[in-house]
Design an enzyme around this catalytic site. Structure first.
Site, mmCIF file in Angstrom:
data_model
loop_
_atom_site.group_PDB
_atom_site.id
_atom_site.type_symbol
_atom_site.label_atom_id
_atom_site.label_comp_id
_atom_site.label_asym_id
_atom_site.label_seq_id
_atom_site.Cartn_x
_atom_site.Cartn_y
_atom_site.Cartn_z
ATOM 1 N N GLU A 55 0.814 -1.223 0.000
ATOM 2 C CA GLU A 55 0.000 0.000 0.000
ATOM 3 C C GLU A 55 0.842 1.264 0.000
ATOM 4 O OE1 GLU A 55 -0.513 -2.642 1.913
ATOM 5 O OE2 GLU A 55 -2.617 -3.242 1.767
ATOM 6 N N PHE A 117 -11.086 -7.144 14.439
ATOM 7 C CA PHE A 117 -10.066 -7.651 13.527
ATOM 8 C C PHE A 117 -9.795 -6.620 12.430
ATOM 9 C CE2 PHE A 117 -9.019 -10.114 9.619
ATOM 10 C CZ PHE A 117 -7.741 -10.483 10.026
ATOM 11 N N GLN A 118 -8.543 -6.319 12.230
ATOM 12 C CA GLN A 118 -8.094 -5.340 11.233
ATOM 13 C C GLN A 118 -8.703 -3.961 11.431
ATOM 14 O OE1 GLN A 118 -8.284 -7.225 7.314
ATOM 15 N NE2 GLN A 118 -6.191 -7.921 7.665
ATOM 16 N N LYS A 167 -17.372 -0.874 6.477
ATOM 17 C CA LYS A 167 -17.869 -1.930 5.601
ATOM 18 C C LYS A 167 -19.395 -1.877 5.437
ATOM 19 C CE LYS A 167 -17.339 -6.853 4.861
ATOM 20 N NZ LYS A 167 -16.513 -8.026 5.140
ATOM 21 N N MET A 477 24.438 9.284 1.174
ATOM 22 C CA MET A 477 24.266 10.578 1.829
ATOM 23 C C MET A 477 24.604 10.488 3.317
ATOM 24 S SD MET A 477 23.779 13.686 1.468
ATOM 25 C CE MET A 477 22.860 14.289 0.051
HETATM 26 C C1 LIG Z 1 12.770 5.879 4.848
HETATM 27 C C2 LIG Z 1 14.070 6.541 5.118
HETATM 28 N N1 LIG Z 1 14.947 5.984 5.989
HETATM 29 C C3 LIG Z 1 16.128 6.593 6.235
HETATM 30 C C4 LIG Z 1 16.452 7.775 5.629
HETATM 31 C C5 LIG Z 1 17.782 8.459 5.931
HETATM 32 N N2 LIG Z 1 18.611 8.551 4.722
HETATM 33 C C6 LIG Z 1 18.669 9.653 3.959
HETATM 34 S S1 LIG Z 1 19.636 9.481 2.591
HETATM 35 C C7 LIG Z 1 20.030 7.905 3.031
HETATM 36 C C8 LIG Z 1 20.953 7.083 2.191
HETATM 37 C C9 LIG Z 1 20.365 6.731 0.881
HETATM 38 O O1 LIG Z 1 21.180 5.775 0.277
HETATM 39 P P1 LIG Z 1 20.960 5.367 -1.225
HETATM 40 O O2 LIG Z 1 19.543 5.051 -1.461
HETATM 41 O O3 LIG Z 1 21.930 4.310 -1.595
HETATM 42 O O4 LIG Z 1 21.273 6.722 -2.000
HETATM 43 P P2 LIG Z 1 22.693 7.493 -2.130
HETATM 44 O O5 LIG Z 1 22.739 8.524 -1.048
HETATM 45 O O6 LIG Z 1 23.772 6.488 -1.979
HETATM 46 O O7 LIG Z 1 22.639 8.127 -3.476
HETATM 47 C C10 LIG Z 1 19.404 7.543 4.234
HETATM 48 C C11 LIG Z 1 19.566 6.253 4.918
HETATM 49 C C12 LIG Z 1 15.500 8.312 4.747
HETATM 50 N N3 LIG Z 1 15.713 9.470 4.117
HETATM 51 N N4 LIG Z 1 14.338 7.683 4.491
#
Ligand SMILES: Cc1ncc(C[n+]2csc(CCOP(=O)(O)OP(=O)(O)O)c2C)c(N)n1
Ligand SMILES: [Mg+2]
Lengths: 573, 158
Positions: A55, A117-118, A167, A477
């Site tokens: 979803e 439920f749910q 529902k 990042m």
């Molecule tokens: C759902 C979620 N969890 C954690 C983060 C924290 N976060 C921001 S950028 C990043 C790294 C992303 O890695 P990747 O998808 O390999 O992209 P890259 O930066 O290597 O281009 C993380 C863990 C986030 N933005 N969203």
């Protein structure tokens, strides 16, 4: 199509109401509380139901569709876990002001509150992340509630609205009446700007020596790019854009300064620092843009046009607030602008000097592949005409820097919430809405795994998205912040040992896949991917592992803190 | 500074929750909130007491207006208004203090609503400031329990 006055059951009213709202696609997933709706849907031919595989995927698809087309995205999920799985996607649409209507099934009215439920109190859960939400308590209110939901989602500042449908309501019958108009007495957004404020803004703009447009996503959702272009070109005013505003002004025009803020261009940030007039339109002074608010645009008289009054004076105190629609504001300015305006040539020369001083560059050695190269190459090959979707991370920031956005509704990205896993479903949703431009996705190797199940949806519907996987074997990042600010403790960001073979994974899903690990193979793979339209195609770009995005204004910092390059250059591999 | 805000909302389930949740989500101070029906059965009136600098209060008002269920938001603080709060309080009753307690009830124009052998329950109506003083003074006499309604307020008529 059913006429008003016919007796219908709740499920038929639901479908009929969507027809009245001209809905083309429902992104959905069935379940117990929606069985009646799915029974009805079985014979519906004029609205296409797209079966997602999670979803959350449905919500991002709906948002991708909405951002690409400007029309509201529609989601349909069952109660309980189906509903809670939409929370991230709803929050994302809320932060980025995307029009979306989410329909959730609910346990029968008589069981609500009994831990049935749910059962989940999805109205309670989503109150702070929706523009508004409804629990339908009587089948007679269903049609009117749906029309209100669409009206709210698309009027004023767009946003997500949720309708919870028990529902028993979907099974009960009543006479179908479609309301021709919507009247909500507590919801009267200001669309038309106050003329005095517009005139005052025009005077200030005409008299400014160093003006700067600071453009946000509001200009895109208000369809005001044309007015912006006219105004900026006619008055010779440079334009910087937020991540969501990119494309509102053509990136290949000399007046375009690219993005501002944390990973904005050196010259855009210098211009913010030096301008004597800042004209913010449809932007909200987000902390990723301003850094330290006390030192943001310190010399500037600040004009702020926004459709949402709560955005005005929220983070930064402005001198001239103008509440109203961006198109109305910009068109109004064009009308009342004085004949004589200040000469801006010295200001533009100053900006060009910054541009030459610190351009966006990178070195491209033969035996290694850099993300910057991949994105620039895609930009060249698509001539800036693609609908570009990103996930979240370094690749997202490089996309803002190295793809030249020419048209509005060309970047679809998670800005406010920064949701990893957004990219793939959003790209699929965008491709359902837009068939005459290529839809390309830049996605990290981390984020790709977060909604990878939707690859099946793309394959099944032969959605010709180009999945450009920027595979640096790192949560790049986060790794960048660890290198810069956390003593190089690369805690749980190295995916090198655990990443799957993405080519094999894609192939197992039935998706064509290629691999590239140097500039030549990358170039060829992009050519091949752009030419392939028989379903999705993935390119696994094995880019250097330890690249860094610059410039960078550290969080909460000032322009003077901007980092331009690594202090001690290290190996990228 | 203290602000007294009157909000007309749709008399629908969830309206109070939306307002209260907005205050906590945005980190606004919420000193008291009270809600009740109005002359129109479809509309409820909320009275909110909050504190903050002008810039914060302006955000509070705008955020309240932004909620779809709110019909009208009025900052009564700088307008002619009447503000009242109800205090119900049960005190220990001892022979030695009995006299003083009754005298104080008179001073604060309170009313005795219940009296038992060892305790007395009184009501006091007044501005929240008066209620604060009342409580302070009675603390010395052994407050067993107290309940405050939160402020309600309305414009003064023409
Ligand atoms: C759902 C979620 N969890 C954690 C983060 C924290 N976060 C921001 S950028 C990043 C790294 C992303 O890695 P990747 O998808 O390999 O992209 P890259 O930066 O290597 O281009 C993380 C863990 C986030 N933005 N969203
Ligand atoms: Mg990565």
């Amino acid at each position: 199509m059913h006429a008003s006055g016919q007796t219908l059951n709740g499920s038929e009213i639901f479908i009929e109401s969507l027809r009245r709202e001209n809905v083309e696609y429902i992104f959905g997933y069935p379940g117990g509380s929606l069985l009646k709706v799915y029974e009805t849907l079985f014979d519906v031919k004029d609205i296409q139901h797209i079966l997602v595989r999670h979803e959350q995927g449905a919500t991002h698809m709906a948002e991708g569709y909405a951002r690409a087309t400007g029309k509201p995205g529609v989601v349909l999920v069952t109660s309980g876990p189906g509903a809670t799985n939409t929370v991230t996607g709803i929050a994302n649409a809320y932060m980025d002001s995307s029009p979306m209507v989410v329909f959730t099934g609910q346990v029968p009215s008589s069981l609500i509150g009994n831990d049935a439920f749910q059962e989940a109190d999805i109205v309670g859960i989503t109150r702070p992340i929706t523009k508004h939400n409804f629990l339908v308590k009587d089948v007679k209110e269903l049609a009117a509630t749906i029309s209100k939901a669409f009206y709210l989602a698309t009027t004023g500042r767009p946003g997500p609205v949720l309708v919870d449908m028990p529902k028993d309501i979907l099974n009960a019958s009543c006479i179908f009446e479609w309301p021709e108009t919507v009247e909500i007495r507590g919801f009267k957004p200001t669309i038309k700007c106050h003329i005095n404020q517009v005139e005052k803004a025009a005077q200030k703009i005409a008299a400014s020596k160093r003006p700067l447009f600071y453009i946000g996503g509001g200009v895109i959702s208000a369809e005001a790019s044309e007015e912006l272009q006219k105004l900026a070109i006619q008055l010779n005013i440079p334009v910087t854009m937020t991540l969501q505003g990119l494309g509102a002004f053509p990136g290949n025009h000399p007046l375009s300064m690219g993005m501002l803020g944390m990973h904005g261009t050196y010259w855009a940030n210098q211009a913010v620092n030096r301008c004597d007039l800042l004209i913010a339109v449809g932007a909200r002074f987000d902390d990723r843009v301003t850094g330290k608010v006390e030192t943001f645009a310190p010399q500037a008289y600040k004009i702020h046009n926004d459709i949402d009054p709560t955005n005005v004076d929220k983070n930064v105190k402005v001198d001239l607030p103008v509440v109203g629609d961006a198109q109305n504001f910009l068109a109004g300015l064009l009308e009342v602008m004085p004949e004589t305006i200040e000469n801006r040539d010295p200001w533009l020369a100053e900006i060009n000097a910054w541009r030459e001083q610190c351009p966006l560059t990178y070195s491209n050695e033969e035996d290694m592949l850099r993300t910057e190269f991949v994105i620039e190459e895609v930009s060249k090959q698509t001539k800036g005409n693609a609908v570009v979707v990103t996930d979240v991370g370094q690749h997202q920031m490089w996309t803002s820097q190295f793809y030249t956005f020419i048209n509005p509704r060309s970047i679809i990205t998670s800005g406010g919430l920064g949701t990893m896993g957004y990219g793939l479903p959003a790209a699929i949703g965008a491709a359902f809405g837009i068939k005459d431009r290529p839809v390309v996705l830049f996605c990290g190797d981390g984020g790709f795994m977060m909604n990878i199940q939707e690859l099946v949806t793309a394959v099944h519907h032969k959605i010709p998205i180009k999945i450009f996987l920027i595979n640096n074997s790192f949560l790049g990042m986060v790794r960048q912040w660890q290198e810069l600010f956390h003593k190089e403790k690369y805690s749980f960001t190295d995916l090198g040992d655990s990443n799957p073979d993405f080519v094999k994974v894609a192939e197992a899903f039935g998706c064509r896949a290629l691999k590239a690990d140097n500039p030549d193979t990358a170039k060829a793979a992009i050519v091949e991917a752009l030419a392939w339209n028989d379903g999705p195609i993935l390119v696994d770009f094995r880019v250097v592992k330890k690249d860094m995005v610059f410039p960078m204004v550290p969080a909460g910092g000032s322009i003077s803190d901007m980092l331009l390059a690594r202090l001690n250059p290290k190996t990228m591999v | 500074m203290k602000h007294l805000i009157s909000v007309l909302v749709e008399n629908k389930f969830g309206s109070l929750n939306r307002v209260a949740a907005m205050f906590s989500a945005r980190g606004f101070n919420l000193e008291s909130i009270s809600i009740g029906e109005t002359e129109d059965a479809e509309i409820s009136r909320m009275t909110i007491v909050t504190r903050g600098e002008d810039q914060i209060i302006s955000q509070v008002l705008k955020q309240l207006n932004r909620l779809v269920d709110t019909i009208k938001v009025i900052d009564l603080t700088r307008q002619p208004h009447v503000e009242r709060e109800l205090l119900l309080m049960t005190l220990k009753l001892t022979k030695t203090q009995q006299h003083e307690i009754f005298e104080l009830i008179n001073v604060f124009k309170g009313k005795v609503v219940d009296i038992k052998q060892k305790s007395i329950t009184i009501e006091v109506i007044g501005s929240p400031e008066k209620i604060n003083t009342t409580i302070d003074i009675f603390r010395g006499y052994g407050i067993k329990e107290l309940a405050r309604s939160g402020a309600v307020a309305i414009h003064r008529g023409e």
